[in-house]
Design an enzyme around this catalytic site. Structure first.
Site: not given
Lengths: 486, 469
Positions: B146, B231, B233, B271
């Site tokens: 990202y 992470d 998410i 998300k």
């Protein structure tokens, strides 16, 4: 839990393990006694009354009334749900245009419409706490310093210095002239920094002042502007208490001063704002950085990604602050109620022989208890503070936690309770003063129980040594919100 | 004037001078709209989940008490407005950890006292790095990653990112060799490695980590005595097999060993629930010191109490969460299939994926040469001529040119269909040898190409939207 791994590498960063969070300050220590034994009019009438929390609780009835009449302001109601999707998706760090417009308009109104604010200069942040850290990240490198007049809000040590690694240098102010910020004091502080090879990046003013509850007069503001222009350093004006001015003289914002002289370098001026004090909404985390410097606005906006205001809240606030009629009513009513509460307390204290600094703003009083000190020392102040917490059962904040240079001053919050509690607090103060000698003054020192004070000194040590686990933003314990539903 | 600001204000670590930027600019100038601007640019660079708002809206219509700041008919506005405790609303934390457990098939349990609430995952990631690293330290991250990490992890913390290079040869999986190489590179650059940060499910790949990768990571961090940040998410967007395995599940096999203090999870509702505007992020850690430090740091970006309250009610409704999680996955799966099959018909393949709000699309065969310059040229064509804003692999630090991230959950089915048609038409025109710019924008493009060549190898991302991933 060890701070190093078994091969001696430090597991955590220095920031995670140092005291930069500043929570070891006595400002936060008072919470312990309060949280253990919180006052309640019926359930615990002898508990500690919270007077260390600068909250504005006097006007919620007005807001609640507005909410009932304006269901469309919430995207969760039937009237507002058609906006739910768009608002839930909105994460643009420019913020909702309606929100920025409404905040800019509100800021102008709070300043009597003597100045206009540009919505495009409004940058969001995670409360004023986030705003202060953000502006510091924009202006200062590690090791750079900001001058800040004493006494000042204890949280600045964390907000401006912890993760930014900047530093604060005090500009010492004295009660002899009501803690006025003088040019002389500014120059002295600056010279000291230069001598110590410290790079000064700016001056931080809080106007209206926390903890003094006073506003800066025009001359002081002009001197400050002239000072920063001469030294070519920034001026950060924390105006989060702007709408808590309840009596003359009128509030003068730096935004007014900046218009007085075209020679002023506008690129140096930044305003910190929030709705936590003026509206009483600390939970909504609405912080604002307003900068006259385009580069700071641009950089700040990018940094605001780390603490944007929830779009759900932006939407609600935009709606509320745009209601001219409501805001007009609110500001008037709020000032009136604060004035009344202020008078109730200052009158009550005067009757008990206690003086306060003459203030016309804020959610607190700056109380003069120098006459009750054994000596004019910080130790004596802390000892007296212990007595006030444990025996008088009031959580007030000692001046030393605000870096006040003179022992004996205490900040007492007055807008975070109802009238009934106000009466109880005043009664306790009256009784305390009566018990410990009438009309005390510095020369007389009529303590019958100085032994109690010496013992208290020891207790203070214990309190200061034990770690503070409570949040500096502790909720009202009788709030149903802190009891988990099973 | 720039001399008057901090180093952070004047450097480029925020990463916004990016090759992304033009794509966004073009999109904003000419955004697609079904009726008003059917020739406009379709936004496929935004990893948003717009597929399940109807479920949220219908829940709201049945729970109007929450809407009016009321609980059991009584107004709690005052308490909410005043609530700024950085420990967070207890009922919200409880509901949130239960939601996280549910997403993980209840194979792990989370303690609400170990979660720290932050203003979005953007803030969670930065805060965690502030706790773990400082100037002179490095975090290893597998590529592609990202683009926002460059800002979130490095900008204000002073830490560095060293990439763990993954390649298409094995589906971009993490290998022991790649980990070691990255570690070595950090040492060569005189950086102290403090940890590894992975995104699982992956952005931009859309894949979930295999058991082998997870075990490999655990072995690596145990050996090097460093941290692991996962992470997660996108954990609620796993729409097909293989089943999702959270790092917390793997950790539970290590029976309270010292490594428990060095594994942390980042979460968010942006998300899975499609609520990026609400800024709800979280750090979960078994390390008490980190929880304590991060909690204090969260003062700089707390979650609005208004939002905490709404979400505590929503997520406490187990009937709702069960239905939402399953329905949301079904819709994502369908949408993913539409994009993948549509691209397939155009002769374009995607990395096989089972999660996320995007596909990792292989357009290497459409490149003029196996270079990033060619990738940028292709991207430019796709933005200006095909009129789709997609994300070039370069901006995600991919080490191989030709890959693009294409989002599928931020538009209607009709719009996706149109996007696919445009791609098909483009590919057909390319194979017919007509690879000149359609639409007469060639002269304009020369200047833009000059700008592009500057950015070709620069770290890049788009951060116009706070948490865009």
């Amino acid at each position: 839990m060890s701070y190093v791994s078994s091969n001696r590498k430090p597991l955590l960063s220095r920031k995670a393990t140092n005291d930069g969070h500043a929570e070891k300050s006595p400002y936060f220590d008072g919470w312990k006694a309060y949280d253990k034994d919180p006052f309640h009019p019926t359930q615990n009438p002898s508990g500690v009354i919270q007077m260390g929390l600068a909250e504005h609780q006097l006007c919620f009835d007005l807001v609640q009334e507005w909410l009932v009449s304006n269901p469309e302001a919430s995207i969760c109601t039937k009237k507002g749900v058609d906006k739910f999707r768009d608002i839930a998706l909105f994460q643009d760090y420019h913020g909702l245009p309606a929100f920025r417009n409404a905040v800019a308009k509100f800021m102008g109104r709070v300043r009597g419409d003597k100045v206009k604010f540009d919505p495009d200069r409004i940058v969001m942040s995670g409360g004023a706490t986030g705003a202060h850290e953000m502006i510091t990240f924009c202006l200062a490198d590690p090791g750079d310093a900001f001058l800040v007049p004493t006494p000042y809000y204890a949280g600045f040590d964390r907000d401006l210095c912890w993760r930014t690694e900047a530093r604060l240098l005090p500009v010492v102010c004295h009660s002899s002239n009501n803690f006025k910020v003088t040019r002389k004091a500014l120059e002295e502080a600056y010279a000291k920094a230069v001598e110590a090879n410290i790079s000064v990046k700016g001056l931080l003013l809080t106007n209206p002042s926390n903890p003094l509850g006073t506003i800066l007069d025009r001359d002081t503001l002009r001197e400050a502007m002239s000072f920063i222009n001469e030294k070519n350093i920034h001026l950060i004006c924390d105006e989060i208490y702007a709408a808590t001015v309840f009596r003359q003289p009128d509030f003068i914002s730096i935004a007014e001063i900046i218009e007085e002289d075209q020679e002023y370098n506008r690129n140096l001026v930044h305003i910190i704002y929030s709705l936590s004090k003026d509206m009483g909404f600390p939970g909504f985390r609405v912080g604002i950085v307003y900068s006259y410097n385009d580069a700071v606005v641009e950089c700040g906006r990018k940094m605001s990604s780390f603490g944007l205001v929830s779009s759900q809240t932006q939407y609600l606030i935009a709606s509320m602050l745009s209601d001219d009629q409501f805001i007009g009513k609110f500001l008037l009513e709020s000032a009136g109620r604060l004035a009344t509460r202020h008078t109730d307390f200052t009158d009550g204290l005067r009757q008990a022989g206690i003086k306060c600094l003459n203030g016309n703003a804020g959610l607190f009083l700056w109380m003069d208890l120098r006459g009750l000190l054994m000596d004019s020392t910080v130790e004596a102040e802390m000892a007296l503070w212990q007595v006030i917490i444990n025996d008088v059962k009031l959580n007030v904040s000692p001046g030393s936690s605000f870096h006040c240079s003179e022992p004996g001053w205490f900040r007492v919050c007055i807008a975070n309770m109802n009238e009934e509690t106000t009466k109880v607090a005043l009664e306790r103060i009256r009784e305390f003063v009566l018990r410990n000698g009438n009309k005390p003054n510095r020369k007389e020192k009529c303590w019958q129980s100085d032994l109690r004070l010496r013992l208290s000194f020891r207790r203070m040590d214990e309190v200061l040594r034990s770690p503070c686990i409570m949040s500096p933003h502790s909720p009202i314990p009788q709030s149903p919100l802190v009891r988990t539903r099973t | 004037m720039r001399l008057m600001l901090s180093g952070k204000a004047t450097c480029n670590s925020h990463g916004q001078d990016s090759s992304y930027f033009l794509g966004w600019e073009e999109y904003e100038k000419n955004p697609y709209d079904q009726t008003r601007n059917p020739q406009g640019i379709i936004q496929m660079g935004l990893a948003e989940n717009q597929l399940s708002f109807d479920l949220l809206e219908s829940w709201l219509s049945e729970n109007q008490d929450i809407a009016g700041f009321k609980r059991n008919g009584k107004s709690i506005f005052r308490e909410l407005a005043l609530f700024q405790d950085y420990h967070g609303l207890p009922e919200f934390k409880k509901a949130l950890v239960q939601f996280m457990e549910e997403i993980r098939g209840n194979k792990v349990s989370f303690d609400p006292n170990k979660i720290v609430l932050t203003a979005g995952a953007t803030s969670a990631n930065e805060t965690l790095i502030f706790c773990l690293a400082e100037k002179g330290d490095a975090i290893l991250i597998p590529t592609p990653y990202y683009p926002g990490f460059d800002r979130d992890l490095k900008w204000r913390t002073g830490a560095e990112i060293v990439p763990i290079h993954c390649t298409s040869s094995n589906g971009f999986k993490i290998t022991a060799r790649a980990l070691e190489r990255a570690y070595q590179e950090a040492q060569n650059r005189n950086l102290k490695v403090k940890g590894v940060l992975v995104t699982n499910p992956s952005n931009p790949l859309g894949t979930t980590m295999t058991q082998a990768e997870l075990d490999l990571l655990m072995d690596f961090i145990i050996e090097k005595q460093i941290h692991l940040v996962s992470d997660e998410i996108y954990s609620g967007t796993v729409f097909s097999s293989p089943n999702y395995t959270s790092i917390m599940e793997v950790l539970s096999k290590y029976e309270k060993a010292e490594v428990w203090d060095r594994v942390h999870v980042v979460y968010s509702l942006s998300k899975d629930l499609g609520l990026p505007g609400f800024r709800v992020g979280a750090i979960y850690s078994n390390n008490d010191s980190i929880v304590a430090a991060a909690t204090k740091m969260s003062s700089f970006g707390l979650v609005s109490s208004q939002t905490q309250y709404f979400l505590s009610a929503l997520l406490s409704d187990k009937k709702f969460t069960k239905n939402y999680i399953s329905e949301n996955k079904k819709r994502l799966k369908k949408r993913h299939a539409s994009l993948v099959s549509g691209l397939q018909n155009a002769g374009i393949s995607c990395l096989e994926s089972n999660a996320g709000l995007f596909s990792w699309v292989d357009m290497r065969h459409l490149l003029k040469s196996n270079t990033f310059k060619a990738e940028m040229e292709l991207w430019e064509k796709i933005v200006y001529d095909v009129k789709l804003n997609i994300s070039p692999g370069l901006s995600c630090h991919c080490s191989e040119p030709g890959w693009f991230r294409v989002c599928f959950a931020n538009m209607t089915e009709e719009t996706l269909e149109i996007a696919i048609q445009r791609i098909k038409a483009f590919v057909e025109s390319v194979s017919r040898g007509h690879d000149k710019a359609i639409g007469g924008k060639k002269c304009l493009n020369i200047n833009l190409r000059k700008k592009f060549s500057k950015w070709v190898f620069r770290l890049s991302f788009h951060d116009r939207e706070a948490g865009e991933r």
